[in-house]
Motif scaffolding. Sequence first.
Motif, short mmCIF file in Angstrom:
data_model
loop_
_atom_site.label_atom_id
_atom_site.label_comp_id
_atom_site.label_asym_id
_atom_site.label_seq_id
_atom_site.Cartn_x
_atom_site.Cartn_y
_atom_site.Cartn_z
N TYR A 108 0.85 -1.19 0.00
CA TYR A 108 0.00 0.00 0.00
C TYR A 108 0.88 1.24 0.00
CZ TYR A 108 -3.69 -3.28 1.09
OH TYR A 108 -4.57 -4.33 1.02
N GLY A 109 0.39 2.31 -0.66
CA GLY A 109 1.21 3.49 -0.90
C GLY A 109 1.85 4.08 0.34
N GLY A 110 1.07 4.34 1.38
CA GLY A 110 1.61 4.96 2.58
C GLY A 110 2.62 4.08 3.28
N ASP A 111 2.35 2.78 3.36
CA ASP A 111 3.29 1.85 4.00
C ASP A 111 4.58 1.77 3.20
OD1 ASP A 111 1.33 1.35 5.90
OD2 ASP A 111 0.54 -0.37 4.81
N ASN A 112 4.47 1.71 1.87
CA ASN A 112 5.67 1.66 1.03
C ASN A 112 6.55 2.88 1.26
OD1 ASN A 112 4.80 -0.72 -0.20
ND2 ASN A 112 3.81 0.34 -1.89
N LEU A 113 5.96 4.06 1.20
CA LEU A 113 6.72 5.30 1.35
C LEU A 113 7.36 5.40 2.72
CD1 LEU A 113 7.51 8.12 0.29
CD2 LEU A 113 5.32 8.96 1.17
N ASN A 114 6.59 5.11 3.77
CA ASN A 114 7.11 5.28 5.13
C ASN A 114 8.15 4.24 5.49
OD1 ASN A 114 5.60 7.58 5.61
ND2 ASN A 114 3.85 6.44 6.39
N PHE A 115 8.00 3.00 5.01
CA PHE A 115 9.04 2.01 5.27
C PHE A 115 10.33 2.36 4.53
CE2 PHE A 115 6.47 -1.55 7.20
CZ PHE A 115 7.36 -1.81 8.22
N GLU A 116 10.21 2.89 3.32
CA GLU A 116 11.42 3.30 2.60
C GLU A 116 12.16 4.38 3.37
OE1 GLU A 116 10.02 4.41 -1.25
OE2 GLU A 116 9.65 2.33 -1.90
N MET A 117 11.43 5.36 3.90
CA MET A 117 12.08 6.42 4.68
C MET A 117 12.67 5.87 5.98
SD MET A 117 9.78 9.87 4.16
CE MET A 117 8.24 9.18 4.77
N ALA A 118 11.95 4.97 6.63
CA ALA A 118 12.43 4.40 7.89
C ALA A 118 13.70 3.59 7.71
CB ALA A 118 11.33 3.53 8.51
N THR A 119 13.75 2.78 6.66
CA THR A 119 14.95 1.97 6.44
C THR A 119 16.15 2.82 6.06
OG1 THR A 119 14.22 1.51 4.17
CG2 THR A 119 13.67 -0.12 5.85
N GLU A 120 15.90 3.90 5.31
CA GLU A 120 17.00 4.83 5.01
C GLU A 120 17.53 5.48 6.28
OE1 GLU A 120 15.45 7.59 2.19
OE2 GLU A 120 15.34 6.12 0.56
N GLU A 121 16.63 5.78 7.21
CA GLU A 121 17.05 6.41 8.47
C GLU A 121 17.93 5.49 9.30
OE1 GLU A 121 14.90 8.09 12.54
OE2 GLU A 121 13.84 8.26 10.62
N VAL A 122 17.55 4.23 9.43
CA VAL A 122 18.32 3.32 10.30
C VAL A 122 19.60 2.85 9.63
CG1 VAL A 122 16.25 2.58 11.53
CG2 VAL A 122 17.07 1.22 9.58
N GLU A 123 19.69 3.00 8.32
CA GLU A 123 20.94 2.65 7.63
C GLU A 123 22.11 3.45 8.18
OE1 GLU A 123 21.00 2.95 3.41
OE2 GLU A 123 19.46 1.41 3.13
N PHE A 124 21.86 4.69 8.59
CA PHE A 124 22.92 5.54 9.14
C PHE A 124 23.42 5.01 10.48
CE2 PHE A 124 20.66 8.54 6.31
CZ PHE A 124 21.73 8.95 5.53
N GLU A 125 22.68 4.11 11.08
CA GLU A 125 23.07 3.50 12.35
C GLU A 125 23.59 2.08 12.14
OE1 GLU A 125 19.65 4.00 14.99
OE2 GLU A 125 19.14 5.78 13.81
N ASP A 126 23.89 1.74 10.88
CA ASP A 126 24.43 0.43 10.52
C ASP A 126 23.47 -0.72 10.83
OD1 ASP A 126 26.82 1.49 9.49
OD2 ASP A 126 27.71 1.56 11.50
N ILE A 127 22.17 -0.44 10.76
CA ILE A 127 21.18 -1.51 10.89
C ILE A 127 20.80 -1.96 9.48
CG2 ILE A 127 18.86 -2.13 11.66
CD1 ILE A 127 19.16 -0.06 13.90
N LYS A 128 21.09 -3.20 9.18
CA LYS A 128 20.80 -3.73 7.85
C LYS A 128 19.33 -4.15 7.78
CE LYS A 128 22.35 -7.10 4.42
NZ LYS A 128 23.25 -8.25 4.13
N THR A 129 18.66 -3.77 6.71
CA THR A 129 17.26 -4.15 6.53
C THR A 129 17.02 -4.68 5.12
OG1 THR A 129 16.61 -1.93 5.78
CG2 THR A 129 16.44 -2.38 8.16
N THR A 130 15.98 -5.49 5.01
CA THR A 130 15.43 -5.85 3.71
C THR A 130 13.92 -5.59 3.77
OG1 THR A 130 15.15 -8.17 4.39
CG2 THR A 130 17.16 -7.61 3.18
N MET A 131 13.31 -5.37 2.62
CA MET A 131 11.88 -5.11 2.56
C MET A 131 11.22 -6.10 1.60
SD MET A 131 11.46 -0.95 2.62
CE MET A 131 12.45 -0.66 1.13
N VAL A 132 10.13 -6.70 2.06
CA VAL A 132 9.34 -7.60 1.23
C VAL A 132 7.89 -7.14 1.32
CG1 VAL A 132 8.52 -9.95 0.84
CG2 VAL A 132 10.90 -9.55 1.52
N ARG A 133 7.31 -6.85 0.16
CA ARG A 133 5.92 -6.41 0.10
C ARG A 133 5.01 -7.58 -0.25
NH1 ARG A 133 7.27 -0.98 -3.51
NH2 ARG A 133 8.49 0.09 -1.89
N VAL A 134 3.94 -7.74 0.51
CA VAL A 134 2.97 -8.80 0.27
C VAL A 134 2.02 -8.35 -0.83
CG1 VAL A 134 1.19 -10.25 1.30
CG2 VAL A 134 3.17 -9.54 2.67
#
Length: 335
Positions: A108-134
């Motif tokens: 869903y649009g809002g979830d896609n956008l906000n998860f993309e921003m959230a994962t970019e934010e935690v990348e600066f703290e060296d937290i590795k993430t992957t995203m899978v959309r159902v």
Amino acid sequence: MKKIINKPENFVDETMTGILYAYGNKVTFLNGDKRILIKNTETKPGKVGIVTAGGSGHLPVFLGYVGEGMIDGCAIGNVFASPSATKMADMIRACDYGSGVLCLYGNYGGDNLNFEMATEEVEFEDIKTTMVRVKDDVASSSKENAEKRRGVAGMVYAFKIAGAAADNMMDLDGVTNVVKKALDNIRTMGVALTPCIVPEVGKPTFTIEDNQMEIGMGIHGEPGIEVGELKTADEIVDIMMEKIIGDIELNEGDEVSIMINGLGATPLEEQLICYKRVYEILEGKGVKIFMPHIGEFATSMEMSGLSITLFKLDEELKTLLRQPATTPFYTNYNK
């Protein structure tokens, strides 16, 4: 509007408080934030974290699957509205046990956008993430445009597979890949008989005439593929199964799990009548059913209707599905 609530604006927070009071041995709020629920039990160091997020109004999705053997955290927004990227980032941080975090959520649009921003934010703290959309809803887009499909009840199977893989100490890539394999083999279609009411709106968000149904309607009232006269249970199931089976390769001897999911106001008796027909269709094709799921797994407030999810299994997926899990709204006793 008839609902057993207090003030409509308190609907989500009071629901969350009720969950904490009822299941505080399994889950808790993150730093007192009523919009972020995390697991409240011991976690193996180095386990991959599994998180999700989405709008309220769909219990047991998403909150009900935080716990042992499924997901580690869930951020929630208002009814049918995405939570903020900030809350998602806070949740990801809390569920990083040293090996990264899989973000597993509906398309869903809002979830896609906000998860993309959230994962970019935690990348600066060296937290590795992957995203899978159902993207399991076959009614929401053609097979050729499957990337545009909505995520619906099939995400419950995805949570189960991801949680089991993470508990088995697969690394982040391994967990991500097995969930993608599961989702490649999951298809869902729903039917709606009545609309639902968002508490703060106070009236139905769409209309369906008393003698009509809508095949393929989404869990937020998104348009389906056919509006027509209400049919018998067998006729409804036949339409839905034809669409589902036509979208996935299914051969004699294959094994599947089937989920009959009530959307909020459909009696269990009606769900079982529909399961009977699904069983007959698959038996006629020589397809076996493993661990059927019948009940309410992903609702839409008090919408009347149901969805059917087919999950085609191989031995790895079957083993992960069977693996025990215990959350406030899902318990699997290693059937």
